[in-house]
Design an enzyme around this catalytic site. Structure first.
Site, PDB file in Angstrom:
ATOM      1  N   GLU A   1       0.816  -1.219   0.000  1.00 23.73           N
ATOM      2  CA  GLU A   1       0.000   0.000   0.000  1.00 23.73           C
ATOM      3  C   GLU A   1       0.847   1.264   0.000  1.00 23.73           C
ATOM      4  OE1 GLU A   1      -2.969   0.149  -0.732  1.00 23.73           O
ATOM      5  OE2 GLU A   1      -3.567  -1.929  -0.480  1.00 23.73           O
TER       6      GLU A   1
ATOM      7  N   TYR B   1      -6.743   6.538   3.554  1.00 27.08           N
ATOM      8  CA  TYR B   1      -6.862   5.428   2.606  1.00 27.08           C
ATOM      9  C   TYR B   1      -6.095   4.191   3.067  1.00 27.08           C
ATOM     10  CZ  TYR B   1      -5.703   2.191  -0.945  1.00 27.08           C
ATOM     11  OH  TYR B   1      -5.512   1.001  -1.583  1.00 27.08           O
TER      12      TYR B   1
ATOM     13  N   ASP C   1      -9.873   5.749  -2.926  1.00 20.95           N
ATOM     14  CA  ASP C   1      -8.672   6.217  -3.608  1.00 20.95           C
ATOM     15  C   ASP C   1      -9.095   6.884  -4.921  1.00 20.95           C
ATOM     16  OD1 ASP C   1      -9.427   4.123  -5.224  1.00 20.95           O
ATOM     17  OD2 ASP C   1      -7.376   3.464  -5.606  1.00 20.95           O
TER      18      ASP C   1
END
Length: 360
Positions: free
Chosen positions: A37, A120, A138
Site C-alpha cells: 500500500e 486510505y 482512492d
DNA sequence: AATTCGGGGAC
DNA sequence: GTCCCAGAATT
C-alpha cells in the site's frame, strides 16, 4: 433490488472474472499488505510491482526492514518518487517493531496514527489484513462513484472527501468489505478509466454519467497550480573513478538523496563562470584551475515544477576528502551506484556517461 | 484549505 | 503539452 445492492453485486461479479493476479492479493500478512500500500500510493501497479518484489526479497519481514538503514531503504526506493514514503516506511517499521511488539494495530483508527499511513492506507490495511468493515476511497473509487452516482462535488475538497467516503461506507457490504474494496479499485483501474470504453461496461444500465453523457466531465477536480521553473547547475567533477557528491538534507525535493554539488539559479546560465563562482562561495571550493566543458542539458518535468538541469563536466584533480567542506565528499563511482540513492535524472546521466569515462 | 512531495504512462 | 496514478504530511 435496490440500486445500491445492485451496484455492489455487479462490481463484485465483474471483479471475480476480471481481476489481475497480484502478489499482495494472495496474502493477509499485514506487513506485506502495508508494504504494498505504501508503494502503491500515487503509483501505478505496473510501476510499483518490481519495487514490491525487491523490497520483500531484501526485507522478508518487519524486523529485517526495521534493522535497515535509511540509505538502504532509499536506495531500493530509488526511481519510485515521493521519497518521504521510503523514509516513513522505515520509521514506521522501527516503531511497530519496538513499540508494538512487531504487530501492526488491527483497526483503521489505530493504523492511521502511524507515519505514512493516512485515511486510505489505514482502511486498506484494516480491511485486507484484518477484515475490518471500512471502505477505502482512492483515485479509482472517486472516479467510479462520481460517474455511477453522478456526483459533481470536487473530489479534492474536504466536503468531497467526506461525501465520497460516506457513500463508499454506505455501499460497503458487511461480511465482504475486503473483496468489495479491491473490486471497486480494480474496476476503476481497468474498466472505469479516465477515458473509458463504456460500451463494454457492465454498469452501463445503472451509471448516471453514461446515461446523461457526463462521463468525460466526472469526477470534478479543481485545477492545479502552474508549474514553477527551477534551474539546477550540477558540477560533474570526475577524476580517476571518483566524483564529488553531496547529500540533500533541506526540506525540498529529493530530501536525503545524493547529488553532485549543486548551484541553483533563478534563470538559465550559458556562462560556466558564474556557476563556478557561485560554487566556490557556496561550497568553499577552489575551482580556478579547472577546465569546464560544455554542459549536458536536460528538462525534468515533475507534477509541480520544471527543473532545467545542466550538468557541467569539469576536469582536474579532486582535492582529498579531508580538505573538502560544506558537506561535499568524493566517492568512488561503483560505490555510489551500489549504495547511494540518487534522483533518476542523475542515475540516467551516469548510465549515459559511464562508457565515455572508462574508455578515456 | 492549499501546497508540496516524483516519476512514468496514456492521450 | 495535460491528466492521472491503490495519498500523506506540512503549512
Amino acid at each position: 433490488m435496490p440500486i445500491n445492492s445492485l451496484f455492489t453485486a455487479q462490481i463484485i461479479d465483474w471483479y471475480r472474472s476480471n481481476k489481475r493476479d497480484l502478489p499482495w492479493r494472495e496474502t493477509q500478512d499485514p506487513y506485506k499488505i502495508w508494504l504494498s500500500e505504501i508503494i502503491l500510493q500515487q503509483t501505478r501497479v505496473e510501476q510499483g510491482l518490481p519495487y514490491y518484489e525487491r523490497f520483500l526479497k531484501a526485507f522478508p519481514n518487519l524486523r529485517d526492514l526495521a534493522n535497515a538503514s535509511e540509505e538502504q531503504v532509499l536506495k531500493l526506493w530509488q526511481g519510485l518518487g515521493y521519497y518521504s514514503r521510503g523514509r516513513n516506511l522505515l520509521q514506521t517499521a522501527k516503531q511497530v517493531s519496538t513499540h508494538f511488539n512487531g504487530k501492526f494495530p488491527e483497526t483503521a483508527e489505530k493504523l492511521q496514527q502511524l507515519t505514512g499511513i493516512g485515511p486510505y492506507t489505514a482502511r486498506a490495511i484494516a480491511s485486507f489484513a484484518f477484515n475490518e468493515e471500512v471502505a477505502v476511497v482512492d483515485g479509482n473509487v472517486y472516479r467510479v462513484l462520481a460517474r455511477v452516482f453522478g456526483i459533481f462535488t470536487e473530489i479534492n475538497s474536504s466536503a468531497g472527501k467526506r461525501e465520497f467516503q460516506e457513500l463508499a461506507d454506505a455501499l460497503l457490504p458487511p461480511e465482504n468489505a475486503s473483496e468489495f474494496n479491491q473490486a471497486l479499485m480494480e474496476f476503476g483501474a481497468l474498466q472505469c478509466t479516465p477515458r473509458p470504453d463504456c460500451h463494454s461496461c457492465p454498469l452501463l444500465g445503472i451509471c448516471i454519467a453514461a446515461d446523461r453523457d457526463l462521463v468525460s466531465q466526472l469526477p470534478v477536480k479543481s485545477k492545479s497550480k502552474p508549474k514553477r521553473d527551477r534551474h539546477f547547475n550540477y558540477l560533474f567533477y570526475y577524476d580517476s573513478g571518483k566524483i564529488l557528491l553531496r547529500k540533500r538534507t533541506h526540506k525540498d525535493i529529493w530530501k536525503n538523496l545524493y547529488e553532485f554539488p549543486l548551484v541553483e539559479q533563478v534563470r538559465a546560465t550559458e556562462d560556466p563562470c558564474s556557476v563556478v563562482a557561485e560554487a566556490e562561495v557556496l561550497y568553499d571550493l577552489d575551482l580556478k584551475a579547472l577546465e569546464v566543458l560544455d554542459p549536458h542539458a536536460y528538462k525534468h518535468i515533475l507534477s509541480h515544477q520544471i527543473i532545467h538541469i545542466r550538468i557541467w563536466p569539469m576536469r582536474g584533480p579532486i582535492p582529498p576528502n579531508e580538505s573538502l567542506k560544506s558537506g561535499i565528499f568524493a566517492i568512488n563511482l561503483e560505490e555510489l551506484e551500489k549504495q547511494y540513492p540518487v534522483p533518476v535524472i542523475l542515475h540516467r546521466f551516469l548510465e549515459h556517461i559511464k562508457p565515455y569515462l572508462v574508455s578515456k
